[in-house]
Design a protein around this motif. Structure first.
Motif, PDB file in Angstrom:
ATOM      1  N   VAL A   1      45.286  29.014  39.332  1.00 45.27           N
ATOM      2  CA  VAL A   1      46.517  29.667  38.909  1.00 45.27           C
ATOM      3  C   VAL A   1      47.167  30.317  40.125  1.00 45.27           C
ATOM      4  N   GLY A   2      48.499  30.257  40.209  1.00 44.75           N
ATOM      5  CA  GLY A   2      49.201  30.886  41.318  1.00 44.75           C
ATOM      6  C   GLY A   2      49.307  29.975  42.517  1.00 44.75           C
ATOM      7  N   GLN A   3      50.066  30.432  43.502  1.00 42.34           N
ATOM      8  CA  GLN A   3      50.325  29.647  44.701  1.00 42.34           C
ATOM      9  C   GLN A   3      49.321  29.986  45.793  1.00 42.34           C
ATOM     10  N   GLY A   4      48.812  28.959  46.449  1.00 39.27           N
ATOM     11  CA  GLY A   4      47.918  29.169  47.569  1.00 39.27           C
ATOM     12  C   GLY A   4      48.649  29.733  48.766  1.00 39.27           C
ATOM     13  N   GLY A   5      47.912  30.408  49.626  1.00 43.39           N
ATOM     14  CA  GLY A   5      48.507  30.971  50.830  1.00 43.39           C
ATOM     15  C   GLY A   5      47.526  30.929  51.978  1.00 43.39           C
ATOM     16  N   SER A   6      47.955  31.457  53.092  1.00 41.24           N
ATOM     17  CA  SER A   6      47.111  31.415  54.286  1.00 41.24           C
ATOM     18  C   SER A   6      45.889  32.311  54.157  1.00 41.24           C
ATOM     19  N   ASP A   7      45.958  33.317  53.231  1.00 41.20           N
ATOM     20  CA  ASP A   7      44.837  34.235  53.106  1.00 41.20           C
ATOM     21  C   ASP A   7      43.822  33.798  52.060  1.00 41.20           C
ATOM     22  N   GLY A   8      43.992  32.649  51.451  1.00 42.98           N
ATOM     23  CA  GLY A   8      42.985  32.065  50.578  1.00 42.98           C
ATOM     24  C   GLY A   8      42.972  32.617  49.165  1.00 42.98           C
ATOM     25  N   PRO A   9      42.227  31.950  48.252  1.00 48.47           N
ATOM     26  CA  PRO A   9      42.221  32.335  46.842  1.00 48.47           C
ATOM     27  C   PRO A   9      41.221  33.453  46.553  1.00 48.47           C
ATOM     28  N   VAL A  10      41.406  34.090  45.424  1.00 45.90           N
ATOM     29  CA  VAL A  10      40.389  34.951  44.826  1.00 45.90           C
ATOM     30  C   VAL A  10      39.651  34.110  43.788  1.00 45.90           C
ATOM     31  N   VAL A  11      38.329  34.136  43.825  1.00 42.24           N
ATOM     32  CA  VAL A  11      37.510  33.355  42.899  1.00 42.24           C
ATOM     33  C   VAL A  11      36.890  34.297  41.871  1.00 42.24           C
ATOM     34  N   ILE A  12      37.034  33.963  40.592  1.00 38.21           N
ATOM     35  CA  ILE A  12      36.430  34.722  39.498  1.00 38.21           C
ATOM     36  C   ILE A  12      35.555  33.742  38.722  1.00 38.21           C
ATOM     37  N   VAL A  13      34.240  33.993  38.683  1.00 39.80           N
ATOM     38  CA  VAL A  13      33.299  32.985  38.185  1.00 39.80           C
ATOM     39  C   VAL A  13      32.404  33.564  37.095  1.00 39.80           C
ATOM     40  N   ALA A  14      32.247  32.800  36.008  1.00 39.85           N
ATOM     41  CA  ALA A  14      31.275  33.086  34.952  1.00 39.85           C
ATOM     42  C   ALA A  14      30.520  31.790  34.669  1.00 39.85           C
ATOM     43  N   HIS A  15      29.267  31.900  34.252  1.00 39.32           N
ATOM     44  CA  HIS A  15      28.487  30.664  34.091  1.00 39.32           C
ATOM     45  C   HIS A  15      28.395  30.203  32.637  1.00 39.32           C
ATOM     46  N   LEU A  16      28.360  28.880  32.474  1.00 32.86           N
ATOM     47  CA  LEU A  16      28.380  28.234  31.171  1.00 32.86           C
ATOM     48  C   LEU A  16      27.010  28.129  30.522  1.00 32.86           C
ATOM     49  N   ASP A  17      25.955  28.118  31.318  1.00 36.36           N
ATOM     50  CA  ASP A  17      24.641  27.739  30.808  1.00 36.36           C
ATOM     51  C   ASP A  17      23.904  28.890  30.155  1.00 36.36           C
ATOM     52  N   GLU A  18      22.820  28.551  29.470  1.00 38.40           N
ATOM     53  CA  GLU A  18      21.940  29.518  28.827  1.00 38.40           C
ATOM     54  C   GLU A  18      20.493  29.132  29.103  1.00 38.40           C
ATOM     55  N   ILE A  19      19.585  30.083  28.850  1.00 41.10           N
ATOM     56  CA  ILE A  19      18.164  29.793  29.005  1.00 41.10           C
ATOM     57  C   ILE A  19      17.713  28.832  27.909  1.00 41.10           C
ATOM     58  N   GLY A  20      16.585  28.180  28.139  1.00 40.27           N
ATOM     59  CA  GLY A  20      16.036  27.260  27.155  1.00 40.27           C
ATOM     60  C   GLY A  20      14.893  26.464  27.747  1.00 40.27           C
ATOM     61  N   PHE A  21      14.676  25.290  27.185  1.00 40.61           N
ATOM     62  CA  PHE A  21      13.552  24.452  27.592  1.00 40.61           C
ATOM     63  C   PHE A  21      14.012  23.003  27.753  1.00 40.61           C
ATOM     64  N   ARG A  22      13.205  22.256  28.484  1.00 38.64           N
ATOM     65  CA  ARG A  22      13.379  20.815  28.581  1.00 38.64           C
ATOM     66  C   ARG A  22      12.047  20.159  28.223  1.00 38.64           C
ATOM     67  N   ILE A  23      12.082  19.056  27.502  1.00 38.20           N
ATOM     68  CA  ILE A  23      10.844  18.363  27.136  1.00 38.20           C
ATOM     69  C   ILE A  23      10.240  17.724  28.377  1.00 38.20           C
ATOM     70  N   ASP A  24       9.026  18.131  28.683  1.00 39.10           N
ATOM     71  CA  ASP A  24       8.323  17.617  29.859  1.00 39.10           C
ATOM     72  C   ASP A  24       7.438  16.433  29.498  1.00 39.10           C
ATOM     73  N   THR A  25       6.775  16.511  28.328  1.00 39.18           N
ATOM     74  CA  THR A  25       5.846  15.475  27.890  1.00 39.18           C
ATOM     75  C   THR A  25       5.820  15.429  26.374  1.00 39.18           C
TER      76      THR A  25
END
Length: 374
Positions: free
Chosen positions: A87-111
């Motif tokens: 969002v917004g116009q880029g400039g010489s001083d670079g963007p501001v990054v705002i980050v949140a993560h999508l994932d959650e804890i859990g398990f994966r089948i190993d065997t």
């Protein structure tokens, strides 16, 4: 103003310490929040919480996020699975990054064992015993498959329990496979967003669906005419297993960002049996400036700036330190300052996490303020 003091688990500058006392408990602001905003926050959050996305399998959550974003937003997905909104116009001083993560804890089948039970590999850090004797949900290609996390054979606690396993009711490997079970599939516990008294709610995976909700709500209310530089809203993948999605984004952006703001849980001591000398951030008292954790330290001047911004906008903001890491720390090797923000959470990484919707509204307002005014 540059001297750092430690007070009740806080590590902030002298100026920020004073500001924290002034902003930690603004009860008049919290009680005056518009009920319609609480309702909107709940509508967004409940849909995110009730979607499933163990680390490495975040696609269903990413689709819910895309559906909840305002219609004007244009998204892109990178090879790491991160969802980008620029969002917004880029400039010489670079963007501001705002980050949140999508994932959650859990398990994966190993065997898939000969007796039809499933051996598991954890995806993220948590206490596995909290899942014992609970319904399980295997996320298969043909749909979800019900199961149960097997309880230990004895209630005695004098010895280490065996590794957690899941049963789908089959008694042979072939029987489990006939139901659609396969190695590599993810497993979670069934979950539901439940509203409690007042503005409290409980469920599982508020970490980090609260952060994702804050970004969505901020984008819905964003005044794009106020933006003085580009802002990147990033919904990252695989945070719980090593900040992998954010690390991929940090490599792509390199030294260009002005700042990064990781929006994630503030694991709070605000619960009945916790000591009150560390990580104190009461639920319902507003968003939290997460100034120090195991992965990053926010420079005191940036803490002061964030507090000044919150005061100018009338946003309830607490200041604290806690354990854990955050996505923004993957940007710091490139010289980018990490200014993480979050909300207080009880019973983190458990099936019964507790939040306050007032904190989500405050956090969304703070994210919007950072995008528009800083």
């Amino acid at each position: 103003m540059s001297a750092v003091r430690r007070l009740g688990g806080w590590a902030v500058s002298t100026g920020a310490t004073l500001a924290a006392f002034l902003t930690a408990y603004p009860a008049n602001r919290l009680t005056a929040q518009d009920p319609s905003r609480i309702a909107e926050a709940q509508t967004v959050l409940s849909q995110l919480v009730e979607s499933y996305g163990v680390s490495g399998s975040e696609a269903p959550v990413r689709e819910v996020v895309k559906r909840l974003l305002p219609s004007w937003v244009r998204t892109e997905t990178d090879t790491a699975g991160n969802l980008w909104v620029r969002v917004g116009q880029g400039g010489s001083d670079g963007p501001v990054v705002i980050v949140a993560h999508l994932d959650e804890i859990g398990f994966r089948i190993d065997t898939i064992r000969a007796d039809g039970s499933l051996a598991l590999r954890t995806r993220g850090g948590f206490i596995a015993s909290l899942f014992e004797a609970q319904p399980a949900l295997i996320h298969g290609e043909r749909g979800d498959i019900p199961g149960i996390f097997l309880p230990r054979d004895t209630g005695l606690t004098r010895r280490t329990p065996p590794p957690l396993r899941v049963s789908v009711g089959a008694t042979t490997r072939a029987g489990a496979e006939s139901l659609g079970v396969a190695v590599g599939q993810t497993i979670t516990m069934r979950k539901q967003y439940v509203r409690l008294a007042g503005t409290r709610a409980t469920g599982r995976s508020f970490d980090d669906r609260m952060g994702c909700a804050a970004l969505i709500l901020a984008l819905r209310g964003l005044d794009r005419s106020k933006l003085r530089h580009e802002v990147v809203f990033l919904f990252s993948t695989r945070e719980e297993i090593g900040l992998e999605g954010a690390a991929a984004a940090a490599r792509q952006l390199g030294t260009t960002p002005r700042r990064v703001h990781a929006i994630d849980t503030f694991v709070s001591a605000d619960s009945p049996l916790e000591l009150t000398n560390f990580a104190v951030a009461p639920l319902g008292a507003g968003a939290v400036a997460r100034v120090l954790d195991n992965s990053s330290i926010t420079p005191p001047a940036y803490v002061d700036s964030l507090l000044a911004l919150a005061r100018a906008r009338g946003v309830a903001l607490q200041v604290g330190t806690t354990n854990g890491g955050n996505d923004g720390s993957t940007f710091t090797p490139y010289g980018v300052v990490d200014v993480p923000m979050g909300w207080p959470l009880r019973y983190s990484h458990s099936p019964a996490e507790v939040i306050d919707l007032k904190d989500l509204v405050s956090l969304a307002d703070l994210v919007r303020a950072v995008a528009e005014d800083w």
